[in-house]
Design a protein around this motif. Structure first.
Motif, PDB file in Angstrom:
ATOM      1  N   ILE A 100     -19.288  26.732   3.113  1.00 17.27           N
ATOM      2  CA  ILE A 100     -19.901  27.978   4.120  1.00 17.27           C
ATOM      3  C   ILE A 100     -20.970  27.849   5.237  1.00 17.27           C
ATOM      4  O   ILE A 100     -20.756  27.938   6.414  1.00 17.27           O
ATOM      5  CB  ILE A 100     -20.382  29.140   2.775  1.00 17.27           C
ATOM      6  N   ASP A 101     -21.109  26.714   4.198  1.00 18.92           N
ATOM      7  CA  ASP A 101     -22.620  26.008   5.413  1.00 18.92           C
ATOM      8  C   ASP A 101     -22.299  24.875   6.653  1.00 18.92           C
ATOM      9  O   ASP A 101     -23.135  25.442   7.549  1.00 18.92           O
ATOM     10  CB  ASP A 101     -23.618  25.513   4.734  1.00 18.92           C
ATOM     11  N   VAL A 112     -18.834  25.592   7.208  1.00 22.93           N
ATOM     12  CA  VAL A 112     -17.295  25.745   7.917  1.00 22.93           C
ATOM     13  C   VAL A 112     -18.040  27.108   8.813  1.00 22.93           C
ATOM     14  O   VAL A 112     -17.174  28.301   9.643  1.00 22.93           O
ATOM     15  CB  VAL A 112     -16.464  25.880   7.448  1.00 22.93           C
ATOM     16  N   TYR A 113     -18.214  27.785   7.827  1.00 20.32           N
ATOM     17  CA  TYR A 113     -18.728  29.514   8.186  1.00 20.32           C
ATOM     18  C   TYR A 113     -20.189  30.006   9.037  1.00 20.32           C
ATOM     19  O   TYR A 113     -20.590  29.084   8.377  1.00 20.32           O
ATOM     20  CB  TYR A 113     -18.255  30.347   7.341  1.00 20.32           C
ATOM     21  N   THR A 114     -20.511  31.159   8.564  1.00 20.93           N
ATOM     22  CA  THR A 114     -21.783  31.700   8.669  1.00 20.93           C
ATOM     23  C   THR A 114     -21.795  32.874   8.167  1.00 20.93           C
ATOM     24  O   THR A 114     -21.300  32.982   6.348  1.00 20.93           O
ATOM     25  CB  THR A 114     -21.092  32.953  10.451  1.00 20.93           C
ATOM     26  N   PRO A 115     -23.627  33.159   7.650  1.00 23.53           N
ATOM     27  CA  PRO A 115     -24.115  34.159   6.501  1.00 23.53           C
ATOM     28  C   PRO A 115     -22.516  35.459   6.069  1.00 23.53           C
ATOM     29  O   PRO A 115     -22.722  35.651   5.737  1.00 23.53           O
ATOM     30  CB  PRO A 115     -25.340  34.330   7.063  1.00 23.53           C
ATOM     31  N   ASP A 116     -21.737  35.333   7.481  1.00 24.96           N
ATOM     32  CA  ASP A 116     -20.910  36.745   6.966  1.00 24.96           C
ATOM     33  C   ASP A 116     -19.973  36.387   5.700  1.00 24.96           C
ATOM     34  O   ASP A 116     -18.886  36.895   5.212  1.00 24.96           O
ATOM     35  CB  ASP A 116     -20.153  36.483   8.372  1.00 24.96           C
ATOM     36  N   TRP A 117     -19.671  34.852   5.403  1.00 20.26           N
ATOM     37  CA  TRP A 117     -18.823  34.545   4.339  1.00 20.26           C
ATOM     38  C   TRP A 117     -19.170  34.676   3.032  1.00 20.26           C
ATOM     39  O   TRP A 117     -20.801  34.033   3.093  1.00 20.26           O
ATOM     40  CB  TRP A 117     -18.146  32.875   4.187  1.00 20.26           C
ATOM     41  N   LYS A 118     -19.144  35.030   2.017  1.00 22.94           N
ATOM     42  CA  LYS A 118     -19.610  34.988   0.533  1.00 22.94           C
ATOM     43  C   LYS A 118     -19.115  33.904  -0.176  1.00 22.94           C
ATOM     44  O   LYS A 118     -17.674  33.443  -0.391  1.00 22.94           O
ATOM     45  CB  LYS A 118     -19.594  36.427   0.221  1.00 22.94           C
ATOM     46  N   GLU A 121     -10.202  19.833   5.887  1.00 23.74           N
ATOM     47  CA  GLU A 121     -10.864  18.346   6.049  1.00 23.74           C
ATOM     48  C   GLU A 121     -12.382  18.001   5.008  1.00 23.74           C
ATOM     49  O   GLU A 121     -12.432  16.925   4.733  1.00 23.74           O
ATOM     50  CB  GLU A 121     -10.526  18.236   7.485  1.00 23.74           C
ATOM     51  N   LEU A 122     -12.868  19.378   5.212  1.00 24.08           N
ATOM     52  CA  LEU A 122     -13.830  19.129   4.744  1.00 24.08           C
ATOM     53  C   LEU A 122     -14.099  19.006   3.082  1.00 24.08           C
ATOM     54  O   LEU A 122     -14.458  18.045   2.384  1.00 24.08           O
ATOM     55  CB  LEU A 122     -14.978  20.549   4.787  1.00 24.08           C
ATOM     56  N   ILE A 123     -13.052  19.454   2.513  1.00 22.80           N
ATOM     57  CA  ILE A 123     -12.947  19.441   0.918  1.00 22.80           C
ATOM     58  C   ILE A 123     -12.018  18.257   0.788  1.00 22.80           C
ATOM     59  O   ILE A 123     -12.169  17.278  -0.073  1.00 22.80           O
ATOM     60  CB  ILE A 123     -11.936  20.442  -0.199  1.00 22.80           C
ATOM     61  N   ALA A 124     -11.211  17.629   1.296  1.00 24.30           N
ATOM     62  CA  ALA A 124     -10.837  15.542   1.406  1.00 24.30           C
ATOM     63  C   ALA A 124     -11.956  15.130   1.217  1.00 24.30           C
ATOM     64  O   ALA A 124     -11.816  14.559   0.811  1.00 24.30           O
ATOM     65  CB  ALA A 124     -10.247  15.787   3.037  1.00 24.30           C
TER      66      ALA A 124
END
Length: 541
Positions: free
Chosen positions: A321-322, A324-330, A399-402
């Protein structure tokens, strides 16, 4: 003072978008009313087929179906169910029989009334399809369906072979679209011509070109919109054109330059800047599964529960979340979205714990070798990920999880396909696919267990078959529950068990549909499956 001018690269993209769109959109007919203007929606794909039963599950095609076809009930963004073409209903104590009362006056665009006979025809094909012709049943339609009959022109009786608490909610699922019986009677080859499909919705197809665009125009005689959205008569906007523009930057630039009204699936990292530039941004969550992987338990090393549990603990979901995403994601708290009735908080089972993951892999015999890759019997610990083309951020998350898994000794192979190839090559339980990325919506949590297993044409997500009696027992008890109070504890147990076994690896709660919209377009509504409806919208100058 905020500078809203386009940066140089964005200005170039906007010019390119204008060139791309010029001449590509069908011209408006002379003399058409412009009561609310014309909406241009730029989308990255329109999917491979327009056969209603086959295409209504598509993340892309659902946008069009939501305007061309209606449903029996309406489900809002909070999961609340209210009347639509069914103005009321009753069920018996065992939830095996339902009576639907239909509103009067609704018609399909071919003039056929939306009466009890039409509803029965739709229910039958949602349940069974015509598989030999290539017309599939709707995957989430209740498997216990026995029959439906027209008691009179406005009353339908629906009978199930077992308790089916989720029947009424599922009538609001985006696959449960009402299509004229004349259309349903046609062979699949004719049903695939979108221009010949008659729905009862507020728009009709005026023109379309496969893989390029679909143009819808307002039905002037429409008078049966759902009361929940505050409108029942004709739409205000004159037309909606869905145009394929595959490059996300071009879609956004076209909205910024006024060449289009809506850009679908922009990059999350751009959203804050776009808001500051005066555009409207919407990131509605849908009711359904979180974004994550269904694990193929037949494939080594994922036939070992210790490896699956290690994978569950090895993923740092907050970092996703930090980064790839924004605070809109949970954060995911289960494998079901947190806004689904019946979802329970299983956060403790999804805690990032690399030490636990390393210990489990050691216990399973996977020992770090040269270069940090874990080996067992001379073979490396590998995981192949197939980025989901329906989700704009899938590759970045993979890619991040990899990287996260690589630190623990995994060798991760990333593969990317387009929508059509992905559908052909990647499937849950496929012979060579260890982890299938899931982004599936549903309305009622009671349908979940039957999807996960192989009973009664279930999808068998984890390739378990009959090998796990506990999940099959939970499936049957959930399906047989007669009340919500009886069913909710079983759903909680199912969520705990599936996560503990590492059958499903959640990543984040999903925002699958990202909308960047011109401020001139107002009054958009979003339903329980997070589709934008422009039935309620107006467009200013």
């Amino acid at each position: 003072m905020t500078d809203h001018r386009l940066p140089p690269r964005r200005a170039l993209l906007a010019a390119a978008a204008a060139l791309t769109l010029a001449g590509a959109l069908p011209a408006l007919a002379v003399g058409e009313p412009r009561r609310g203007g014309d909406v241009v929606f730029l989308i990255d794909s329109l999917g491979p087929t327009w056969i209603p039963n086959n295409s209504s599950i598509s993340s892309f095609q659902g946008h069009v179906w939501g305007h061309v076809a209606d449903k029996l009930v309406y489900v809002d963004a909070e999961g609340r169910i209210s009347p639509w073409l069914a103005k009321g209903w009753e069920q018996n104590a065992d939830a095996t029989e339902f009576i639907l009362h239909l509103r009067e006056g609704a018609t399909f665009s071919d003039g056929t009334p939306v009466d009890a006979g039409a509803v029965v025809a739709n229910l039958d094909i949602w349940h069974a399809g015509r598989i030999k012709e290539g017309i599939n049943p709707i995957g989430l339609f209740p498997k216990a369906y026995a029959r439906a009959e027209a008691l009179d022109a406005r009353t339908v009786k629906v009978v199930f072979k077992a308790p089916t608490l989720g029947f009424i909610p599922t009538l609001g699922y985006h696959g449960s679209i009402l299509i004229s019986p004349k259309t349903l009677a046609r062979p699949a080859t004719e049903q695939s011509d979108l221009a010949r499909t008659a729905g009862s919705g507020p728009f009709v197809v005026a023109d379309w070109k496969e893989g390029d665009f679909v143009r819808l125009v307002r039905r002037e005689d429409y008078a049966w919109g759902p009361a929940a959205v505050g409108r029942t008569g004709p739409a205000s906007v004159n037309s909606i054109t869905y145009k394929v523009v595959t490059e996300p930057s071009l879609r956004v630039a076209a909205v910024q330059s006024g060449q289009a009204d809506v850009a679908y699936n922009a990059s999350p990292q751009e959203l804050q800047a776009l808001k500051q530039a005066g555009l409207t941004v919407a990131t509605p969550r849908y009711l359904g599964f979180v974004n994550g992987w269904a694990i193929n338990t037949k494939l080594a090393p994922f036939d070992d529960v210790r490896v699956r549990r290690a994978l569950q603990a090895a993923i740092d979901r907050q970092e996703i979340i930090d980064t790839v995403y924004t605070p809109d994601w949970k954060l995911a708290t289960s494998f079901i979205q947190g806004n689904v009735p019946g979802a329970t908080d299983q956060s403790a089972r999804l805690a990032y714990d690399p030490d636990k993951a390393a210990r489990l892999l050691d216990e399973a015999g996977w020992i770090k070798g040269r270069g940090g890759i874990r080996l067992k019997g001379g073979k490396p610990l590998t995981l192949t990920l197939y980025s989901n083309p329906y989700l704009a951020t899938a590759k970045a998350v993979d890619e991040l999880i990899a990287q996260q898994l690589g630190r623990l000794g995994w060798k991760v192979d990333l593969r990317t396909y387009d929508v059509v190839t992905f559908g052909q090559k990647v499937q849950f339980g496929g012979p060579a696919v260890p982890a299938y990325e899931v982004t599936r919506s549903f309305i009622d949590a009671g349908t979940v267990a039957s999807i996960l297993t192989d009973a009664d044409r279930g999808e068998n997500w984890f390739a378990l078959g009959d090998s796990d009696p506990r999940i099959n027992d939970l499936r049957d008890r959930i399906a047989g529950a007669r009340t919500i109070a009886e069913r909710d504890p079983l759903l909680d147990e199912l969520q705990r068990y599936v996560l503990d076994q590492g059958y499903f690896i959640p990543r984040t709660q999903i925002v699958q549909r990202i909308y960047v919209q011109s401020p001139k377009l107002k009054g958009t509504t979003y339903n329980g499956i997070a589709y934008a409806s422009y039935y309620t919208a107006t467009k200013g100058e």
